[in-house]
Design a protein around this motif. Structure first.
Motif, PDB file in Angstrom:
ATOM      1  N   LEU A 136     117.434  69.134  35.611  1.00 33.37           N
ATOM      2  CA  LEU A 136     118.842  69.367  35.915  1.00 33.37           C
ATOM      3  C   LEU A 136     119.218  68.631  37.191  1.00 33.37           C
ATOM      4  CD1 LEU A 136     117.493  72.421  34.941  1.00 33.37           C
ATOM      5  CD2 LEU A 136     119.916  72.581  34.366  1.00 33.37           C
ATOM      6  N   ASP A 137     120.150  67.713  37.040  1.00 34.80           N
ATOM      7  CA  ASP A 137     120.604  66.867  38.143  1.00 34.80           C
ATOM      8  C   ASP A 137     121.797  67.566  38.802  1.00 34.80           C
ATOM      9  OD1 ASP A 137     121.246  64.778  39.817  1.00 34.80           O
ATOM     10  OD2 ASP A 137     122.067  63.498  38.220  1.00 34.80           O
ATOM     11  N   ALA A 138     121.589  68.033  40.033  1.00 38.27           N
ATOM     12  CA  ALA A 138     122.575  68.883  40.697  1.00 38.27           C
ATOM     13  C   ALA A 138     123.796  68.095  41.167  1.00 38.27           C
ATOM     14  CB  ALA A 138     121.929  69.591  41.885  1.00 38.27           C
TER      15      ALA A 138
ATOM     16  N   LYS B  86     119.001  62.115  44.029  1.00 35.05           N
ATOM     17  CA  LYS B  86     118.745  63.099  42.965  1.00 35.05           C
ATOM     18  C   LYS B  86     118.875  62.488  41.562  1.00 35.05           C
ATOM     19  CE  LYS B  86     122.155  65.592  44.538  1.00 35.05           C
ATOM     20  NZ  LYS B  86     122.457  64.967  45.836  1.00 35.05           N
ATOM     21  N   SER B  87     120.009  61.829  41.316  1.00 36.09           N
ATOM     22  CA  SER B  87     120.248  61.312  39.968  1.00 36.09           C
ATOM     23  C   SER B  87     119.230  60.225  39.624  1.00 36.09           C
ATOM     24  CB  SER B  87     121.667  60.746  39.861  1.00 36.09           C
ATOM     25  OG  SER B  87     122.605  61.769  40.112  1.00 36.09           O
ATOM     26  N   SER B  88     118.940  59.365  40.590  1.00 40.91           N
ATOM     27  CA  SER B  88     117.976  58.284  40.340  1.00 40.91           C
ATOM     28  C   SER B  88     116.598  58.853  40.056  1.00 40.91           C
ATOM     29  CB  SER B  88     117.889  57.348  41.551  1.00 40.91           C
ATOM     30  OG  SER B  88     119.163  56.872  41.902  1.00 40.91           O
TER      31      SER B  88
ATOM     32  N   LEU C   1     124.796  68.011  36.008  1.00 36.85           N
ATOM     33  CA  LEU C   1     125.612  69.125  36.497  1.00 36.85           C
ATOM     34  C   LEU C   1     126.692  68.658  37.460  1.00 36.85           C
ATOM     35  CD1 LEU C   1     122.863  71.832  37.270  1.00 36.85           C
ATOM     36  CD2 LEU C   1     124.422  71.765  35.308  1.00 36.85           C
ATOM     37  N   ASP C   2     126.806  67.338  37.616  1.00 41.69           N
ATOM     38  CA  ASP C   2     127.778  66.808  38.579  1.00 41.69           C
ATOM     39  C   ASP C   2     129.080  66.441  37.871  1.00 41.69           C
ATOM     40  OD1 ASP C   2     129.174  65.565  40.581  1.00 41.69           O
ATOM     41  OD2 ASP C   2     127.488  64.358  41.290  1.00 41.69           O
ATOM     42  N   PRO C   3     130.152  67.226  38.093  1.00 39.65           N
ATOM     43  CA  PRO C   3     131.402  66.967  37.381  1.00 39.65           C
ATOM     44  C   PRO C   3     132.132  65.740  37.920  1.00 39.65           C
ATOM     45  CG  PRO C   3     131.717  68.749  38.957  1.00 39.65           C
ATOM     46  CD  PRO C   3     130.251  68.383  39.003  1.00 39.65           C
TER      47      PRO C   3
HETATM   48 MG   LIG Z   1     123.875  62.356  41.744  1.00 37.59          MG
END
Ligand SMILES: [Mg+2]
Ligand SMILES: Nc1nc2c(ncn2[C@@H]2O[C@H](COP(=O)(O)OP(=O)(O)O)[C@@H](O)[C@H]2O)c(=O)[nH]1
Length: 270
Positions: free
Chosen positions: A105-107, A18-20, A41-43
């Motif tokens: 939005l990166d979950a 997802k992030s990539s 959005l990833d804490p």
């Molecule tokens: Mg990620």
């Protein structure tokens, strides 16, 4: 039917990419002249492959939650997931200031927390109820076997049912697949009959029958076919992903119709 204020959520199992992909897609969008921004959005994430304009870690800090509440990593993730929803007005405030046309939005890493607890639905509805889309990433390693492919698609469908948003299936990290494997998976995604026969080729068991039933019910609710292969590593498939997402807004929910045939994207990368 414009790109204006579109929110695209990148969802998928932990490590699906997802992030990539969100980072690679951001760059692609900007090169195309789109006014795009990205929200983390990833804490719990330590390193990101992009510079987020809005970062939930500013308000929700996993380490701090663990220290202050005495929770372990899993409990802290649950608490963090709910806290993200409580920061929805801050996220919205930051986005309103940026006034971007296209918001990625990166979950969070734990899809089940975001999707099956309240926070994901609350956030999507709070931020942009009419203009949100899901790019659902399927990990190629989990898509190579027919039964495993079916469970991935099923998980994706529960995400869609839960969030109630238009969704595009994305086959992530296509560079990790051999050309034959990619072709096989793309055929499954386009021709449910070929998936059914691949399932029938697997060892007979109660689970095989269950998989066949699941496949038929997915067909019954009209959620098949369609899958868009991408690679963040090789920057492949992003234009097709953009077209597929745009199509969600132009009223066509049949990815095989109108402007676009996912088979084209496979041909192009061959
Ligand atoms: Mg990620
Ligand atoms: N080969 C390859 N690896 C990738 C690609 N996208 C992500 N990865 C790797 O997959 C792992 C998980 O990626 P990440 O984007 O953090 O996944 P997330 O947990 O879904 O956000 C990392 O080691 C990435 O380097 C890709 O397109 N190709």
């Amino acid at each position: 039917v414009t790109k204006e204020n579109t929110h695209v959520y990148f969802l998928g199992t932990a490590g699906a990419g997802k992030s990539s992909l969100a980072g690679a897609y951001l760059e692609w969008c900007r090169n195309e002249g789109l006014d795009a921004v990205i929200v983390n959005l990833d804490p719990g994430v330590e390193r990101l492959p992009y510079q987020p304009e809005v970062d939930v870690r500013e308000w929700v800090n996993l380490k701090q939650i663990m220290e202050e509440s005495g929770l372990g990593p899993n409990g802290a993730q649950v608490a963090a997931s709910d806290l993200i929803a409580m920061q929805a007005d801050r996220i919205k405030g930051a986005l309103d200031e940026l006034k971007a046309d296209y918001v990625l939005l990166d979950a969070p890493g734990q899809i089940e927390l975001f999707v099956f607890r309240q926070s994901g639905r609350f956030l999507t509805e709070f931020l942009a109820p009419e203009r949100s889309l899901i790019a659902y990433l399927i990990d190629p390693i989990l898509a190579k076997q027919a039964s495993s492919y079916v469970s991935q698609v099923l998980l994706g469908q529960s995400v869609q049912f839960r969030l109630g948003l238009p969704m595009t299936n994305v086959l992530s990290k296509m560079d990790l697949l051999e050309p034959e494997e990619l072709e096989k998976i793309m055929t499954w995604s386009q021709e449910p009959d070929s998936l059914e026969s691949a399932l029938l080729d697997e060892q007979a068991s109660m689970y095989r029958e269950m998989n066949l039933d699941i496949l038929r019910s997915l067909q019954g609710v009209g959620t098949l076919p369609g899958m868009f292969p991408v690679s963040a590593a090789n920057v492949q498939g992003l234009e097709d992903l953009y077209a597929a997402l745009q199509l969600q807004f132009s009223g066509g929910d049949d990815p095989n119709s109108a402007y676009f045939d996912p088979a084209d994207s496979v041909d192009r990368v061959r």
